[in-house]
Design an enzyme around this catalytic site. Structure first.
Site: not given
Length: 264
Positions: A112, A117, A140
């Site tokens: 994971s 950004h 996950c």
């Protein structure tokens, strides 16, 4: 939804991605440069790392690696790889309700990541400046990254938010039956606190059969002084205030609806 008894690990991938936008009016080139420098420093790589590290704490993830970078002339990015923690499934909260702010929630994660950004932007014509932060939390395991949504939006105060949540893959129960989602969800809004929902106008576009959920948020209250950089509204003429308000509101609606709007 009844809790599932799985055969092996939970192989569902749950991805939460959202963009937040901050809008500003800067009258001169110097003010525009000043806003970009200000917002770039406010959301530099170190601060973003702190926010994402706290996100890991909220969902109970182990941090394996942190990669961070500030860019020139502006912008930053942070990626955190996280691993699973052994957990008693009975302790996992699968109900549909807002996640915590600083409180800890246990998670079970594998392969994971959490990343962000930033994209500061301005244009010499019109005086409008925007800041966008693009965030993704992908897990996950047995818990949805939606539990981190409340905290992240509170930390990254914004004028506009667009959110996407998707569950991919499948997991099997002990009888071999495939399950393509392991928790109930009708709307991303159900994972937001009431105070947050009261601040925004929101609309959903969901594709339930594909386990795809989308929510857009636009700040309800508009106060010009909150959008001016180094300029006070009272120092402007009434005509200037009206023109700037119209330009800001048009910019926000275009971002919210994802299309250019002709001037009236």
């Amino acid at each position: 939804m009844k809790k599932l008894k799985l055969h092996g690990f939970n192989n569902l991938t749950k991805s939460l991605s959202f963009c937040i936008y901050d809008i500003c009016y800067a009258k001169t080139a110097e003010e525009r440069d000043g806003y970009i420098a200000y917002i770039d420093e406010l959301y530099n790589a170190n601060r973003l790392t702190e926010i994402l590290s706290e996100t890991c704490s909220i969902i109970g993830a182990n941090i394996l690696n942190i990669a961070r970078q500030d860019y020139e002339p502006q912008g930053a990015s942070v990626t955190i790889l996280v691993s699973e923690e052994p957990v008693d499934p009975k302790l996992i909260d699968q109900t549909e309700h807002p996640g915590p702010l600083p409180e800890t929630v246990v998670a079970h994660l594998d392969k994971s990541h959490i990343c962000v950004h930033t994209y500061p932007e301005s244009h010499p014509e019109g005086g409008l400046c925007t800041f966008r932060a693009d965030i993704e939390v992908s897990t996950c395991g047995v818990i949805s990254p939606l539990k981190a949504l409340n905290y992240l939006i509170h930390q990254l105060e914004s004028d506009i938010v667009t959110i996407d949540y998707r569950v991919r893959g499948f997991t099997r129960d002990v009888n071999g039956m495939k399950h393509f989602i392991d928790h109930e969800i009708n709307s991303i809004q159900n994972f937001m606190s009431e105070d947050m929902k009261s601040l925004y106008d929101m609309v959903d576009v969901n594709v339930y059969q594909e386990n795809i959920f989308h929510t857009k948020m636009l700040l309800k209250e508009f106060d010009l002084k909150h959008y001016m950089f180094h300029t006070k509204p009272e120092d402007l003429t009434e005509t200037e205030r009206q023109e700037i308000t119209a330009a800001l509101w048009k910019e926000m609606r275009e971002i919210y609806y994802g299309r250019n709007i002709s001037a009236v």
